[in-house]
Design a protein around this motif. Structure first.
Motif, mmCIF file in Angstrom:
data_model
loop_
_atom_site.group_PDB
_atom_site.id
_atom_site.type_symbol
_atom_site.label_atom_id
_atom_site.label_comp_id
_atom_site.label_asym_id
_atom_site.label_seq_id
_atom_site.Cartn_x
_atom_site.Cartn_y
_atom_site.Cartn_z
ATOM 1 N N LEU A 1 0.834 -1.201 0.000
ATOM 2 C CA LEU A 1 0.000 0.000 0.000
ATOM 3 C C LEU A 1 0.868 1.249 0.000
ATOM 4 N N ALA A 2 0.416 2.260 -0.723
ATOM 5 C CA ALA A 2 1.113 3.548 -0.747
ATOM 6 C C ALA A 2 0.093 4.648 -0.999
ATOM 7 N N THR A 3 0.274 5.774 -0.356
ATOM 8 C CA THR A 3 -0.591 6.925 -0.555
ATOM 9 C C THR A 3 0.219 8.205 -0.385
ATOM 10 N N THR A 4 -0.149 9.214 -1.127
ATOM 11 C CA THR A 4 0.522 10.522 -1.012
ATOM 12 C C THR A 4 -0.369 11.532 -0.290
ATOM 13 N N CYS A 5 -1.562 11.105 0.127
ATOM 14 C CA CYS A 5 -2.487 11.978 0.858
ATOM 15 C C CYS A 5 -2.207 11.869 2.345
ATOM 16 N N ALA A 6 -1.892 12.970 2.986
ATOM 17 C CA ALA A 6 -1.539 12.954 4.409
ATOM 18 C C ALA A 6 -2.707 12.480 5.272
ATOM 19 N N LYS A 7 -3.924 12.916 4.945
ATOM 20 C CA LYS A 7 -5.094 12.529 5.728
ATOM 21 C C LYS A 7 -5.361 11.031 5.611
ATOM 22 N N THR A 8 -5.253 10.516 4.406
ATOM 23 C CA THR A 8 -5.447 9.079 4.196
ATOM 24 C C THR A 8 -4.348 8.279 4.880
ATOM 25 N N ALA A 9 -3.120 8.789 4.837
ATOM 26 C CA ALA A 9 -1.996 8.101 5.476
ATOM 27 C C ALA A 9 -2.211 7.991 6.982
#
Length: 284
Positions: free
Chosen positions: A100-108
């Motif tokens: 998994l990887a995300t660049t959204c701080a809120k989602t992270a």
């Protein structure tokens, strides 16, 4: 043989990497040690004075009261579960390498809490399975065949025996069964938190499937546990309940595998690529 022969075959054909070869060697040794632990457990039920030689055949067939040390039985179960967890995790790593990887701080941030809840749930599932060995070793399932109470009370009167002290957690039947129930409730609470957090995050289909699998298998396992008590521990239901604990643990391991985080370098490269695409001048 079931493990060693295929391992030697694939090693001889050069189809196993050096890193995996080391792991397989460790697993093979653990399997051999498991056999020794099994004999150590069985030996505790073959001590002189426990067997009436004049009625040995009847004693051998009486599965309701054949007895081994609960400590050794639980040790045998714990070592078996450890080997199974290592094998399953290694196998999943060979089949599915996605992360998994995300660049959204809120989602992270939400993803972090989701992973914590999933890990806590998996830990409680493992502890519940472990405590099941103590329940079986002490024949604790034959006592307090009511639910959700125990002898008409949430906490039974004889939950603590002063003479046993700390051994109450391993030898006192009311305490052993009460602990098993509480660990199951903790697993349910952790799973509920995991499911709630999962609904607030845009997760890939495979992660959602793993979450749903954990919920379904946990509901099945709780139902089997209650049924085992209500029906007086029939061997068919009890064995299914024991197998169910392995299914639940496998489901949570699959969930943990699907939520492994991508390498920080991959995430950083993705952020740079996204920033470059936004600042790119048309026609250049």
């Amino acid at each position: 043989l079931a493990f060693g022969v295929p391992m030697i075959y694939f090693l001889a054909r050069g189809q196993v990497s050096s890193a995996l070869t080391k792991k397989l060697g460790v697993f093979f040794c653990l399997g051999g040690a498991q056999g020794l632990v099994g004999w150590w457990m069985v030996r505790s039920g073959l001590q002189k004075g426990k067997i009436d030689e004049s009625n040995a055949e009847e004693w051998q067939m009486n599965t309701q009261f054949a007895h081994v040390s609960p400590y050794r039985l639980t040790s045998h179960l714990a070592s078996a579960l450890t080997i199974y967890i290592l094998l399953l995790w290694t196998g999943m790593g060979l089949i599915d390498k996605r992360r998994l990887a995300t660049t959204c701080a809120k989602t992270a941030q939400k993803l972090t809490w989701f992973k914590r809840a999933a890990h806590a749930s998996a830990a409680f599932a493992g502890l519940t399975a472990f405590s099941g060995g103590l329940v079986a070793g002490n024949h604790a399932g034959f006592a307090y065949n009511d639910w959700p109470l125990m002898g008409g009370k949430f906490v039974p009167d004889d939950i603590w025996n002063e003479q046993l002290g700390w051994k109450n957690f391993f030898e006192n039947i009311p305490t052993v069964q009460f602990d098993h129930r509480m660990l199951a409730y903790a697993t349910l609470a952790g799973a509920a938190s995991t499911i709630t957090l999962a609904r607030s995050i845009p997760l890939p289909p495979r992660v959602k499937t793993a979450v749903n699998m954990c919920a379904a298998m946990l509901c099945m396992q709780v139902s089997l546990g209650v049924g085992t008590l209500w029906f007086g521990v029939p061997i068919e239901v009890a064995a299914t309940h024991q197998f169910g604990s392995l299914v639940v643990l496998s489901s949570f391991l699959w969930l943990l595998h699907t939520v492994r985080a991508a390498h920080p370098g991959f995430i950083a490269a993705r952020v740079v690529a996204q920033a470059a695409s936004k600042t790119r001048v048309p026609g250049v």
